[in-house]
Design a protein around this motif. Structure first.
Motif, PDB file in Angstrom:
ATOM      1  N   THR A 117     -15.894  17.405 -12.380  1.00  0.00           N
ATOM      2  CA  THR A 117     -15.377  17.709 -13.868  1.00  0.00           C
ATOM      3  C   THR A 117     -16.806  17.998 -14.519  1.00  0.00           C
ATOM      4  O   THR A 117     -17.980  17.496 -14.462  1.00  0.00           O
ATOM      5  CB  THR A 117     -14.650  16.814 -14.332  1.00  0.00           C
ATOM      6  N   VAL A 118     -16.501  18.762 -15.498  1.00  0.00           N
ATOM      7  CA  VAL A 118     -17.708  19.167 -16.605  1.00  0.00           C
ATOM      8  C   VAL A 118     -17.124  19.063 -18.053  1.00  0.00           C
ATOM      9  O   VAL A 118     -16.005  19.629 -18.375  1.00  0.00           O
ATOM     10  CB  VAL A 118     -17.949  20.584 -16.248  1.00  0.00           C
ATOM     11  N   ALA A 119     -18.088  18.184 -18.673  1.00  0.00           N
ATOM     12  CA  ALA A 119     -17.587  18.012 -20.177  1.00  0.00           C
ATOM     13  C   ALA A 119     -18.091  19.167 -21.096  1.00  0.00           C
ATOM     14  O   ALA A 119     -19.456  19.187 -20.857  1.00  0.00           O
ATOM     15  CB  ALA A 119     -17.764  16.535 -20.569  1.00  0.00           C
ATOM     16  N   VAL A 120     -17.319  19.708 -21.867  1.00  0.00           N
ATOM     17  CA  VAL A 120     -17.950  20.887 -22.671  1.00  0.00           C
ATOM     18  C   VAL A 120     -18.037  20.210 -24.471  1.00  0.00           C
ATOM     19  O   VAL A 120     -16.739  19.914 -24.431  1.00  0.00           O
ATOM     20  CB  VAL A 120     -17.162  22.313 -22.713  1.00  0.00           C
ATOM     21  N   PRO A 121     -18.978  20.344 -24.737  1.00  0.00           N
ATOM     22  CA  PRO A 121     -19.067  19.452 -26.125  1.00  0.00           C
ATOM     23  C   PRO A 121     -17.829  19.975 -27.067  1.00  0.00           C
ATOM     24  O   PRO A 121     -17.441  19.231 -27.844  1.00  0.00           O
ATOM     25  CB  PRO A 121     -20.375  19.978 -26.668  1.00  0.00           C
ATOM     26  N   HIS A 122     -17.717  21.240 -27.225  1.00  0.00           N
ATOM     27  CA  HIS A 122     -16.594  21.818 -28.163  1.00  0.00           C
ATOM     28  C   HIS A 122     -15.208  21.982 -27.689  1.00  0.00           C
ATOM     29  O   HIS A 122     -14.276  22.564 -28.479  1.00  0.00           O
ATOM     30  CB  HIS A 122     -17.290  22.994 -28.893  1.00  0.00           C
TER      31      HIS A 122
END
Length: 856
Positions: free
Chosen positions: A574-579
């Motif tokens: 998984t990758v967290a995208v700030p917005h």
């Protein structure tokens, strides 16, 4: 009734076309703005109501062997946890091999069912099915499932159908190693039907979670708490592995000691019969030791995972993303739409006041006050705003949210949308309509009121004649006919009218091109992705630590329906995208051969072939775009246990549906600190229609984890894009209506302003066709210029809106084909022709003598 009020009524009656065209224009703009602004809150309220009613869990914890009482107690004692609900879950296949079921125990505390028919299971042999299978089975019917070690019974009586906030999609509820690899529906039985006593699912409600579903405050806080609870689970799973390994090692040691003792006994015995007995005992002990060693491999892979709502509830993230895309669209599309509508209505209202110059002078001469005179125009303008806002907002609050929600809900098992009253968007829309009408009247009438009545009763002096640019090109100007020279002069003489027409047509054209272009881009994504990039039909994933993993490899190699295959390592991260609220799921494919071209075409932005490098990854273009990453940048990925890995970008590859990361085995070993060991196959088939057959064969091998089919991925993406296409059709339809109303309004103004001119050329003996040409030649030229400007503008508006409407894991195919421009042009031409027919009646009906009466 006072004379001034009678005058207002006469004005409304005499200018019905202008009144209705402006009112419709404003109503259409308000409809789009208020409707789109209302859709996201309505969608979110509908979903939140469902989650609140069913008490959807904040998170779900899962493992393959079940949670012990001590582990559950540790989780309950965590200071972030409020409530823990135990649950049992397993997958099963119906006896006809058609459907894969996710069988769960009846949830009583959280994630409760919504019963649609029948009753909940009361006996062990009763089962409730998800509405996904309502078209297949009926209440009272028996259903048989294949042998499953986790369930005590094989046959059940269907006693009801239900929906669940955990399983909202109509199909594709997740991946499994049963059947063809896809879960088709959920089913509910009593907890006592499960053979195990330790629950393998724990559902959690956290303390102090602020906000509601789909709000940033809630979603980001939930993500943080899930990460925290995963750390606890990692500790619990590590302890459980160690305890199990210690127990197994003790059994292995005991068996080995028994083998040693038997070996000593064998050396003291000469009787063959006794020797054979001891040898058989040794064989049994060797079998036990081998079995224990295999168990150790399984235990070493034991992990506990924590998932938020967006990860375990099928459809939660999708509906949230759908609502957010409409929110993004509502913040952009109405701006372009309103800009055209407001510009036209603003100009029309100012022209109306200017036309009434002599009437204003007459009223002043009769003794009416400035306030009384201006009230006529303010009332007219205010009436268009009020009626336009009421009609547009009324329809927008009801129709558009329903149309858009039903478009998306076609892929889900959901109730109707819950409509809400959105006060702020209605007020903003009303304010904008007042700006374009009442404020326009204010600007136009303010300089007239201080003037003397005698001055106002004299027609405004015409502007000083000037040569236009075309006149200075003498060789061309001299070749033009008189009518064409008049047309050219009129176009450049009335620059306000010229720019209004050009920009009005340009805006309408740009909206049409955007709408049709968006539909084309959406339709092109799947064919481009699976025609030029993805070439494999199946991705078969297996457990490479299982004792029979070789059986899976042999099954792949021996299947005659498989034309070619490639072994790779596969893992989801998984990758967290700030917005972005949702964690982005990203599959990683690792290979020891840097060229994947037979199965996946990796292409750069310039269409150059990409080979995997030993010092970085190749990342898909949409993931790079939303993360704002370039070649040479680093970013972080997390595995299921929240372990973080920092990777460097070596290349960015074209990819239109889904995220992906491709790695060389050398870089994988460097970053993940693990040995490269394949656990999957990229598979190409001799016939793509055999994908189900091959999937079922592979899943029959016990070491199979799942088979991911390209067809199913295509279907999932296609369903999303199909929903978006319906939304785009709304954009196309309202854009077409905008184009027609703008053209009608502009032409009507042009004709109304030039009644005296038209009467003059009629008196001078111009034929009817020449009179029409006097107006329409000018309109046609300006429309053509507007078309050209609109075609250019449409490219940029289309490109921008596509970034808004597409999901976070989908990249739009660039470019607009020529036939989109052709369709937009034909529609504008059609509307222009239709308006010409309507205006012909007005021109033919002009009373020349009345129009030419002196106003001196």
């Amino acid at each position: 009734m006072s004379k001034i009020n009678v005058n207002i009524l006469r004005e409304l009656k005499s200018s019905k076309a202008r009144f209705f065209s402006i009112t419709l224009l404003l109503a259409l703009s308000v409809f789009v703005f208020v409707g789109l602004k209302s859709t996201t809150p309505d969608m979110q309220k509908t979903m939140r109501s469902l989650y609140d009613k069913s008490i959807l869990a904040d998170a779900q914890l899962e493992n393959s062997i079940g949670f012990s009482d001590s582990e559950i107690e540790s989780i309950e004692k965590d200071n972030t946890v409020q409530t823990v609900a135990k649950s049992f879950q397993t997958n099963a296949l119906t006896s006809n091999n058609k459907y894969v079921l996710n069988v769960i125990s009846n949830p009583e505390k959280m994630s409760k069912l919504v019963l649609k028919q029948g009753h909940l299971p009361k006996k062990n042999n009763e089962i409730v099915l998800g509405e996904q299978l309502k078209h297949v089975y009926t209440v009272g019917q028996k259903i048989n499932i294949k042998n499953n070690d986790n369930l005590k019974l094989k046959q059940y009586k269907i006693v009801g159908f239900a929906t669940s906030s955990v399983y909202m999609k109509k199909n594709n509820l997740g991946q499994t190693n049963w059947g063809s690899g896809q879960i088709d529906a959920f089913a509910v039985v009593k907890q006592s039907v499960f053979t195990t006593t330790e629950p393998n699912i724990l559902q959690i409600q956290f303390k102090n979670l602020q906000g509601s579903a789909y709000q940033d405050k809630y979603e980001f806080n939930l993500r943080h708490k899930v990460s925290h609870i995963q750390t606890l689970l990692n500790s619990l799973s590590s302890k459980r592995r160690n305890d199990l390994l210690d127990s197994i090692n003790e059994k292995i040691n005991q068996a080995q000691e028994a083998q040693t003792a038997l070996e000593k006994q064998k050396s003291l015995i000469s009787d063959d019969a006794n020797l054979e007995v001891l040898s058989n005992k040794q064989k049994d002990l060797s079998t036990q030791i081998n079995h224990a060693e295999n168990q150790k491999n399984t235990i070493n892979q034991l992990n506990y995972t924590a998932q938020s709502r967006g990860q375990f509830a099928v459809g939660y993230n999708d509906m949230g993303s759908d609502a957010n895309r409409i929110k993004g669209l509502s913040n952009t599309f109405p701006i372009f739409f309103f800009a055209v509508a407001l510009m036209v209505s603003f100009t029309v209202m100012r022209r109306m006041v200017e036309e009434k110059r002599i009437e204003i002078g007459t009223l002043k001469a009769l003794g009416y006050s400035n306030h009384k005179i201006s009230s006529e125009f303010y009332l007219y303008a205010g009436l268009t705003s009020v009626v336009g806002t009421i009609v547009g907002a009324g329809l927008g609050l009801i129709i558009l949210p329903k149309v858009i929600f039903n478009s998306f809900a076609a892929n889900y098992v959901l109730n109707d949308v819950q409509l809400t009253w959105q006060f702020l968007p209605v007020c903003i829309a009303f304010g904008l309509t007042l700006l374009s009408t009442v404020f326009a009247v204010f600007l136009a009438i303010r300089p007239l009121l201080p003037q003397q009545a005698a001055t106002l009763m004299i027609p405004k002096a015409p502007t000083t004649a000037k040569k236009i640019l075309l006149e200075r090109i003498t060789w061309l100007w001299n070749k033009l006919s008189f009518s064409h020279k008049v047309t050219a002069r009129n176009i450049f003489r009335y620059k306000g009218r010229m720019w209004m027409t050009i920009l009005g047509v340009a805006g309408s054209t740009a909206m049409l091109i955007t709408g049709f272009g968006m539909q084309q881009s959406l339709n092109k994504m799947v064919p481009v992705q699976y025609g030029t990039i993805t070439h494999y039909e199946l991705l078969g994933v297996f457990n490479n630590k299982a004792n029979n993993s070789d059986d899976y490899i042999q099954k792949v190699k021996s299947d005659k329906n498989i034309s070619s295959y490639k072994s790779v390592y596969f893992e989801n991260v998984t990758v967290a995208v700030p917005h972005i609220q949702d964690l982005q799921n990203v599959p990683i494919i690792v290979t020891n051969n840097n060229n994947l071209s037979e199965f996946i075409s990796l292409k750069s932005k310039n269409n150059d072939n990409i080979n995997l490098k030993s010092d970085g990854i190749t990342i898909s273009s949409k993931l790079a775009k939303i993360q704002k990453l370039n070649v040479g940048d680093y970013f972080t990925v997390k595995d299921a246990q929240q372990n973080q890995y920092k990777v460097k970008i070596a290349n960015i590859t074209k990819n239109y549906t889904g995220h992906a990361v491709y790695m060389s085995h050398t870089y994988y070993q460097k970053v993940f600190h693990k040995n490269y060991d394949t656990n999957a196959y990229l598979i190409r088939l001799t016939n793509s229609k055999k994908s189900n057959l091959v999937s079922k064969r592979l899943n029959k091998v016990s070491s199979s984890v799942t088979v991911i089919k390209s067809d199913e991925t295509k279907e999932t993406i296609s369903n999303i894009l199909k929903s978006l296409t319906k939304v785009v059709w709304v954009i196309v339809i309202v854009s077409a209506l905008l184009a027609f109303i703008v053209l009608y309004t502009l032409t009507n103004i042009n004709v109304s302003e030039r009644i005296r001119e038209l009467s003059t050329i009629k008196v001078l003996g111009f034929y009817p066709k020449e009179v029409l040409g006097y107006i329409y030649r000018e309109t046609t030229i300006l429309t053509l210029v507007g078309l050209i400007v609109g075609c250019v503008g449409g490219i940029f508006v289309h490109s921008y809106l596509m970034t808004i409407i597409t999901p976070e894991n989908v990249l739009s195919v660039p470019g607009i084909s020529w036939h989109i421009y052709a369709i937009a042009t034909l529609l504008i031409a059609l509307f222009t022709g239709l308006v010409a027919i309507l205006m012909k009646r007005k021109i033919d009906a002009v009373d020349m003598l009345e129009a030419l009466k002196s106003v001196d």
